[in-house]
Motif scaffolding. Structure first.
Motif, PDB file in Angstrom:
ATOM      1  N   LEU A   1      -5.052  -3.442  13.503  1.00  0.00           N
ATOM      2  CA  LEU A   1      -6.183  -3.439  12.577  1.00  0.00           C
ATOM      3  C   LEU A   1      -5.773  -3.056  11.158  1.00  0.00           C
ATOM      4  O   LEU A   1      -6.181  -3.698  10.196  1.00  0.00           O
ATOM      5  CB  LEU A   1      -7.285  -2.504  13.086  1.00  0.00           C
ATOM      6  N   LEU A   2      -4.935  -2.023  11.050  1.00  0.00           N
ATOM      7  CA  LEU A   2      -4.534  -1.567   9.712  1.00  0.00           C
ATOM      8  C   LEU A   2      -3.832  -2.688   8.932  1.00  0.00           C
ATOM      9  O   LEU A   2      -4.240  -2.998   7.806  1.00  0.00           O
ATOM     10  CB  LEU A   2      -3.650  -0.324   9.850  1.00  0.00           C
TER      11      LEU A   2
ATOM     12  N   TRP B   1       0.806  -1.221   0.000  1.00  0.00           N
ATOM     13  CA  TRP B   1       0.000   0.000   0.000  1.00  0.00           C
ATOM     14  C   TRP B   1       0.835   1.263   0.000  1.00  0.00           C
ATOM     15  O   TRP B   1       0.640   2.175  -0.780  1.00  0.00           O
ATOM     16  CB  TRP B   1      -0.901   0.003   1.252  1.00  0.00           C
TER      17      TRP B   1
ATOM     18  N   THR C   1      -6.296  -5.369   8.005  1.00  0.00           N
ATOM     19  CA  THR C   1      -7.183  -4.905   6.945  1.00  0.00           C
ATOM     20  C   THR C   1      -6.495  -5.019   5.584  1.00  0.00           C
ATOM     21  O   THR C   1      -7.109  -5.423   4.587  1.00  0.00           O
ATOM     22  CB  THR C   1      -7.583  -3.438   7.181  1.00  0.00           C
ATOM     23  N   ALA C   2      -5.203  -4.663   5.570  1.00  0.00           N
ATOM     24  CA  ALA C   2      -4.448  -4.781   4.324  1.00  0.00           C
ATOM     25  C   ALA C   2      -4.513  -6.210   3.802  1.00  0.00           C
ATOM     26  O   ALA C   2      -4.718  -6.446   2.604  1.00  0.00           O
ATOM     27  CB  ALA C   2      -3.000  -4.364   4.566  1.00  0.00           C
TER      28      ALA C   2
ATOM     29  N   THR D   1      -9.371 -10.003  -0.873  1.00  0.00           N
ATOM     30  CA  THR D   1     -10.634  -9.815  -1.590  1.00  0.00           C
ATOM     31  C   THR D   1     -10.392  -9.247  -2.988  1.00  0.00           C
ATOM     32  O   THR D   1     -11.152  -9.520  -3.913  1.00  0.00           O
ATOM     33  CB  THR D   1     -11.597  -8.879  -0.826  1.00  0.00           C
TER      34      THR D   1
ATOM     35  N   SER E   1      -5.504   0.287  16.278  1.00  0.00           N
ATOM     36  CA  SER E   1      -5.775   0.428  14.845  1.00  0.00           C
ATOM     37  C   SER E   1      -4.479   0.444  14.056  1.00  0.00           C
ATOM     38  O   SER E   1      -4.352  -0.212  13.028  1.00  0.00           O
ATOM     39  CB  SER E   1      -6.535   1.726  14.561  1.00  0.00           C
TER      40      SER E   1
ATOM     41  N   CYS F   1      -6.850  -8.460   4.452  1.00  0.00           N
ATOM     42  CA  CYS F   1      -8.208  -8.775   3.993  1.00  0.00           C
ATOM     43  C   CYS F   1      -8.468  -8.169   2.617  1.00  0.00           C
ATOM     44  O   CYS F   1      -8.987  -8.841   1.719  1.00  0.00           O
ATOM     45  CB  CYS F   1      -9.241  -8.236   4.974  1.00  0.00           C
ATOM     46  N   LEU F   2      -8.084  -6.868   2.449  1.00  0.00           N
ATOM     47  CA  LEU F   2      -8.347  -6.205   1.179  1.00  0.00           C
ATOM     48  C   LEU F   2      -7.567  -6.862   0.047  1.00  0.00           C
ATOM     49  O   LEU F   2      -8.080  -7.067  -1.044  1.00  0.00           O
ATOM     50  CB  LEU F   2      -7.990  -4.724   1.280  1.00  0.00           C
TER      51      LEU F   2
END
Lengths: 294, 361, 279
Positions: free
Chosen positions: C30-31, A135, C34-35, C41, C26, C37-38
């Motif tokens: 979490l961040l 990212w 989330t990376a 997906t 976070s 998971c994204l």
């Protein structure tokens, strides 16, 4: 003849709630051999292998410059990640134990999350964020910053895997102690900071120490997560466990075990400290009033 | 089935729980072991059940119906044991708890499933919990749990029933109800029973005979009114109710009190030494004026009138407190008020040989 | 009624501590998750499926699950006996043995990895004895199982110990009074009470085994299709710059440990529900 008329030989009265000595002894023998075989032998082997070629070779392995830089890096990583997670653990316990708010149990679950993530995946997620194809990869590159295959990545991965240690030891204890003492302190004129420092913290200090000990052990010994993000650059991004791996894969067994013996010593110190602190926690909680026996 | 306990001692490390205790329990009687905590009563009960093993001693023995059972392990002693905290198996339903002992029997003597179900049904009826068979212990109240524990113990048709502070964990009201219920149950089934309790009221109300224990020994055995009205030791007297202690002497059957002012230094009237005289509050009277005989000058301090009797607490001139129970009629006749001066007059009292000196009140 | 996020309290510092907690959580946890998971997906099902159904991936996942389950089973049996002895019996050096149980928590996995490999190698302390019988544990799936057993042992023992200590002596006494022998008492009174703790310990050891890496890479031999565990394959894929493939396997590992975690929570809920209200 009914069962009640059976009699055991007089004088051989056994305490009524005890297994026969045969069962007791075989179970105990099994346990001891199981523990010796699976735990004791691996620990001893580390030291015997390290000293296999005498003390000189052992000393050479430890004092090698690359070993030294690995030790320095590990100390640096621990020096950053443990204090961070300690502060976080205390803040989280105060918020969770002393207040009632919506979403509290979700928060507790989230704090435990890193325990459920396997070490290699813990490393991978940071590669996904900060790696060259991640990212922030392009952005970091543009600024000339490197996280993955550099020290910041090692620190981040370590912080992640040791994240819950202090919090999960302190939260339950603080919850158990309730808020009465803090309220008493406030009525006596203490401010919030004084209340925390003089009332709350002394009550949970052993649990805090316990969490720090565990956090420290894991931070020093973490392998999988760090291995993914470090890039194994000798003398630069190698922590002690990674250095052990490299030496071992180079068939430099004595040096590998010599460096490993440092970690094994750390493990022994951790075990002793843990046992002592556990006893303190047990002692201080057993002073709490229990149910009155009639 | 009668129980006989002969010369039993028991120590745990340095602590002696029982010192050479002997005891007889008659067939079909309900006997209470009464004493303060640490007096050894529970240990004695557990030794009778076989849960605890007495110190080895050739002269000690436990006999059920004349037969020695001291070598017999618990599970072959056929005793029903009821625990203070019920000890119900929390993962089993009420019916499974009650039927547990029957299901554990060796195949040859085990009743069939339907027989067990019938027996459990009868017991549920006996403990007035019909329809509760499928519930779990956590869904019952304390009193109900203890009744289930009792039914579970009775299911195996034990020869004796042993109850260890069975009502100790219940609140006062439930306790009273269960106590009466237990006595009625005992009158129905006449099972030789031993009940351990530290509550003298419970022991005196429920038991046929009471064994008062203190400091690992038996102090006195007798019927409830024997031990209450004719205590053999100061301990029994004090444990079974409120007591006032005076200093004085008994001469020719008359009580002579020392002047309360001078208990310590006073030169005795005659050669007999001052003794402790024990009198229960209802054995004392209060007089406004000393008409005849001995009395202690005192001031009325507090009055408790809520109840069938009047309880008056007086302070003697040496600072000791005396408690007197009067009938309400007598109380109103005397017209006592706090602060009023009066005399405490013993109607009867008791002296124990070798009793230690005790402070007034 | 006003709906409030927080009950009123006189204690200060709620905003500061909760704010910091949530921010730090976070940022660190979490961040990055989330990376992951994204990323997974964004792959889409077909690509995900293609990666996962590759024989090498499939074999490594199967191997990981099978060995983790076997090791957890060994630990459930061995750890149960160890916990039982530590709680119920007295024997010499008991406190040292008790403290030793935590060794796998304290010893870095890389150290245990090279140590176990050395012991069970054909020239090692135990390996040379086994070699005489032609048994080779190192560089086989048995090596993986040994490492996972080492890693998982404390989970079983430390979950069972409190459960065994909490057993009420009176329950066993009651069973004995009702005529049950020792085995019956164990089978019908003790066992049903501790089974939730044993299952929890098993599940935790299993979850730990699934994700274990450090102690296994040395002993397993890392032969593709044979002794290559899922964690190792993630690293291999990363080294080949196959981020998507690595992510796909990571998702499988992550989801399975969440499922195990969920099972543990359900187990604990179930066991506390079962005994609710009994003091």
């Amino acid at each position: 003849m009914t069962a009640s008329q059976q009699r055991i030989a007089p004088g051989r009265m056994m305490p009524p709630l005890q297994e026969s000595s045969w069962v007791r002894w075989s179970l105990t023998a099994f346990s001891c051999s199981f523990l010796i075989l699976f735990l004791f032998v691996p620990l001893v082997v580390v030291f015997t292998e390290a000293l296999r070629k005498g003390f000189g070779a052992y000393w050479a392995g430890i004092t090698d410059p690359t070993a030294w830089s690995a030790i320095k890096l590990t100390v640096l990583v621990v020096g950053i990640s443990v204090p961070l997670n300690l502060v976080f653990g205390l803040a989280a316990s105060w918020a969770i134990a002393k207040f009632e708010f919506w979403g509290k149990s979700l928060l507790i679950t989230l704090i435990d999350l890193p325990f459920a993530v396997s070490p290699v995946v813990s490393g991978l997620i940071f590669v996904l964020l900060f790696g060259i194809h991640g990212w922030f990869g392009k952005w970091l590159d543009a600024w000339g910053l490197q996280v993955i295959f550099a020290v910041p990545g090692v620190v981040l991965a370590t912080v992640f895997v040791t994240f819950p240690f202090v919090a999960r030891e302190v939260i339950p204890l603080m919850q158990e102690q309730g808020t009465e003492q803090e309220q008493a302190a406030l009525t006596l004129g203490a401010n919030g900071w004084q209340t925390f420092w003089y009332v709350t913290l002394p009550n949970v200090r052993w649990a805090v120490l316990y969490g720090v000990i565990l956090c420290n052990a894991r931070a020093m010994g973490e392998f999988g997560a760090v291995s993914v993000v470090s890039g194994h650059i000798r003398g630069k991004t190698n922590t002690i466990p990674l250095h052990v791996e490299i030496l071992y894969n180079e068939y430099n067994f004595v040096a590998a075990f010599a460096v490993a013996s440092l970690l094994a010593l750390l493990a022994l110190v951790t075990l002793v400290a843990k046992t002592l602190v556990e006893r303190r926690i047990h002692y201080s909680t057993s002073l709490e009033p229990t149910t009155v026996e009639s | 089935m009668s129980i006989e306990v002969r010369n039993i001692s028991k120590s745990f490390g340095n602590f002696t729980a029982l010192r050479d205790v002997s005891l007889q329990v008659h067939d079909g009687e309900l006997l209470a072991l009464l004493g303060p905590s640490g007096s050894g009563k529970t240990t004695l009960l557990r030794i009778i059940s076989g849960l605890e093993v007495p110190n080895p001693n050739p002269s000690s023995d436990i006999l059920f119906h004349g037969q020695s059972v001291v070598d017999r392990p618990v599970r072959h002693r056929e005793v029903g044991f009821v625990f203070q905290h019920y000890a119900l198996f929390r993962h089993m339903s009420v019916a499974d708890n009650i039927g547990f002992g029957l299901r554990m029997r060796p195949r040859a003597t085990r009743p069939s499933k339907s027989e067990i179900r019938d027996r459990v049904g009868k017991l549920l009826k006996l403990i007035q919990l019909e329809g509760f068979g499928d519930r779990f212990p956590s869904q019952l109240s304390g009193g109900q749990r203890q009744r289930v524990a009792l039914a579970r113990a009775l299911a195996v048709e034990p020869k004796v029933l042993l109850l260890d502070e069975p009502f100790g964990a219940l609140d006062a009201k439930v306790r009273q109800g269960l106590r009466t219920w237990l006595r009625r149950l005992h009158d129905e089934i006449h099972l030789t029973s031993v009940l351990v309790t530290h509550d003298q009221e419970e022991a005196l109300e429920v038991a046929d005979r009471v064994v008062v224990m203190n400091q690992s020994r038996i102090e006195q055995i007798g019927t409830p009114d024997e031990v209450f009205h004719h205590p053999k030791t100061p301990f029994v007297m004090e444990f079974l109710g409120q007591v006032n202690v005076f200093h004085g002497r008994v001469t020719k059957g008359k009580i002579e009190l020392d002047d309360p002012f001078t208990t310590e230094q006073h030169e005795p009237h005659n050669n007999s030494n001052p003794q402790a005289i024990y009198a229960r509050p209802h054995e004392l009277d209060i007089q406004r004026e000393l008409t005849n005989g001995e009395g202690i000058a005192a001031k009325v301090r507090r009055l408790h009138l809520a109840g069938p009797i009047a309880r008056v607490i007086l302070e003697a001139e040496n600072g000791g407190h005396v408690q007197v129970h009067l009938s309400l009629e007598r109380f109103y006749e005397l017209a006592l008020q706090p602060g009023v001066a009066a005399y405490v007059v013993p109607k009867s009292g008791r002296v124990f040989e070798g009793a230690s000196k005790t402070i007034l009140g | 009624m006003v709906w409030r996020l927080k009950k009123h309290s006189v204690l200060p510092g709620f905003g500061l501590t909760l704010g910091f907690t949530v921010f730090y959580l976070s940022l660190i946890v979490l961040l990055p998750l989330t990376a992951l998971c994204l990323k997974s997906t964004s792959m889409g099902w077909p690509q995900f499926w293609e990666t996962v159904s590759h024989p090498r991936v499939w074999a490594s996942c199967r191997l990981t699950f099978e060995t983790a389950a076997t090791a957890a089973l060994i630990n459930a049996v061995g750890g149960f006996i160890v916990a039982w002895c530590l709680v119920r019996y007295d024997f010499p050096l008991k406190r040292i043995f008790d403290a030793m149980v935590d060794l796998p928590f304290a010893l870095p996995t890389a150290v245990s990895g090279i140590s176990l490999t050395t012991i069970y190698a054909s020239s090692g302390w135990i390996g040379q004895w086994l070699a005489r019988w032609d048994i080779k544990l190192v560089y086989s799936r048995w090596g993986i199982i040994i490492a996972m057993t080492f890693i998982g042992l404390p989970f079983v023992v430390r979950t069972l110990q409190p459960a065994l200590e909490d057993l009420e002596k009176e329950n066993e006494e009651a069973a004995a009074c009702l005529g049950a022998n020792r085995w019956q008492t164990f089978r019908f009174v003790i066992w049903p009470t501790i089974i939730p703790a044993l299952l929890t310990g098993f599940a935790m050891a299993f979850a730990r085994g699934l994700g274990e890496y450090g102690s296994i890479v040395f002993i397993s031999g890392n032969m593709p299709m044979k002794t290559e565990i899922a964690s190792l394959l993630i690293i291999t894929k990363l080294e080949q710059h196959d981020l998507a493939g690595a992510t796909a396997i990571a998702v499988i590992l992550l989801v399975s440990s969440f499922v195990v975690l969920l099972c543990i929570n359900l187990l604990q809920w179930w066991s506390s529900e079962r005994v609710r209200g009994v003091a």
